[in-house]
Design a protein around this motif. Structure first.
Motif, PDB file in Angstrom:
ATOM      1  N   UNK A  97      19.840  -3.132  52.610  1.00 13.50           N
ATOM      2  CA  UNK A  97      21.112  -3.547  53.214  1.00 13.50           C
ATOM      3  C   UNK A  97      20.881  -4.591  54.300  1.00 13.50           C
ATOM      4  N   UNK A  98      19.859  -4.377  55.112  1.00 15.50           N
ATOM      5  CA  UNK A  98      19.559  -5.285  56.211  1.00 15.50           C
ATOM      6  C   UNK A  98      19.184  -6.671  55.692  1.00 15.50           C
ATOM      7  N   UNK A 132      29.132  -7.915  53.943  1.00 12.94           N
ATOM      8  CA  UNK A 132      29.899  -6.856  53.277  1.00 12.94           C
ATOM      9  C   UNK A 132      29.335  -6.670  51.877  1.00 12.94           C
ATOM     10  N   UNK A 133      28.066  -6.298  51.795  1.00  9.03           N
ATOM     11  CA  UNK A 133      27.405  -6.204  50.503  1.00  9.03           C
ATOM     12  C   UNK A 133      27.631  -4.831  49.864  1.00  9.03           C
ATOM     13  N   UNK A 134      27.205  -4.701  48.629  1.00  5.99           N
ATOM     14  CA  UNK A 134      27.483  -3.502  47.861  1.00  5.99           C
ATOM     15  C   UNK A 134      26.746  -2.263  48.356  1.00  5.99           C
ATOM     16  N   UNK A 150      15.455   4.111  62.164  1.00  5.46           N
ATOM     17  CA  UNK A 150      16.815   4.013  62.699  1.00  5.46           C
ATOM     18  C   UNK A 150      16.970   2.986  63.808  1.00  5.46           C
ATOM     19  N   UNK A 151      15.878   2.547  64.437  1.00  2.77           N
ATOM     20  CA  UNK A 151      16.014   1.729  65.645  1.00  2.77           C
ATOM     21  C   UNK A 151      16.301   0.254  65.363  1.00  2.77           C
ATOM     22  N   UNK A 152      16.358  -0.154  64.102  1.00  2.00           N
ATOM     23  CA  UNK A 152      16.735  -1.532  63.766  1.00  2.00           C
ATOM     24  C   UNK A 152      18.118  -1.808  64.361  1.00  2.00           C
ATOM     25  N   UNK A 153      18.282  -2.845  65.162  1.00  2.00           N
ATOM     26  CA  UNK A 153      19.565  -3.061  65.846  1.00  2.00           C
ATOM     27  C   UNK A 153      20.770  -3.068  64.919  1.00  2.00           C
ATOM     28  N   UNK A 154      20.658  -3.729  63.770  1.00  3.76           N
ATOM     29  CA  UNK A 154      21.805  -3.785  62.860  1.00  3.76           C
ATOM     30  C   UNK A 154      22.148  -2.404  62.304  1.00  3.76           C
TER      31      UNK A 154
END
Length: 211
Positions: free
Chosen positions: A115-116, A125-127, A165-169
């Motif tokens: 997703x990232x 707004x990807x699938x 989980x710590x990835x900002x996005x």
């Protein structure tokens, strides 16, 4: 016991710094109090210059004497098995720790990383958005009811899940107070702070050497 060697890239651009996955292994060694050193492979030609030790051309990989390991999860578990600070010593705790290590890698990171990549490529707004939102919501339910994933203390499973989980996005997806508190608590640990600072210093020094 042989001194552990963590292999990473000699340099990366600013964007990935602090998130290159050798940090997981640095953090684990710092938590466990294990001696280790860091060696590097060149960033240039990185996809082909170390295939004998990492068949997918990635980092990190780990040396422990004659033992050579790749994949950050496998390397992390090797380190964890050398310290009760990362792996419980009772009959059930190790199985639960391993269960959540696989959950971090397969149920969360598999979708979040995909997703990232799509998001930073302009497909906001990807699938995968709905799928990832569902997984994060399910994990939020778990973290709202417990402080740690396996048993009643910090383990390698928490280290890995927090790093995922710590990835900002990812942190910015929806309102997940339990997950956010979990990430803040885990990344406030002295061992994480040292591992993070050491990785950043490693790449900053490389900037000077490449100048």
């Amino acid at each position: 016991m042989s001194k552990l060697t963590i292999w990473t890239l000699d340099w990366v651009p600013e964007g990935p710094r602090g998130f290159v996955r050798d940090l997981r292994l640095r953090w684990a060694c710092e938590e466990a109090g294990l001696s280790y050193k860091v060696q590097t492979i060149p960033f240039d030609d990185r996809e082909t210059n170390h295939l004998a030790r990492q068949p997918f051309g990635q980092v990190p990989f780990l040396s422990d004497g004659e033992l050579q390991l790749f994949e950050s999860g496998a390397c992390l578990m090797h380190i964890a098995q050398q310290s009760d600070k990362l792996m419980p010593g009772d009959a059930i705790g190790p199985a639960h720790t391993l269960q959540w290590v696989f959950a971090a890698l397969n149920s969360i990171e598999m979708v979040s990383v995909s997703w990232w990549f799509l998001t930073i490529s302009g497909h906001s707004d990807n699938e995968l958005t709905g799928w990832m939102g569902k997984r994060l919501a399910q994990l939020e339910c778990v973290l709202s009811e417990r402080e740690w994933l396996a048993g009643d203390r910090f383990t390698a499973a928490d280290l890995l899940m927090a790093d995922v989980l710590r990835i900002p996005q990812v942190r910015a997806v929806s309102n997940r107070p339990a997950s956010e508190a979990y990430v803040v608590r885990l990344t406030s640990r002295p061992a994480f702070k040292k591992a993070y600072a050491d990785q950043m210093a490693h790449f900053e020094l490389a900037d000077k050497e490449r100048a």
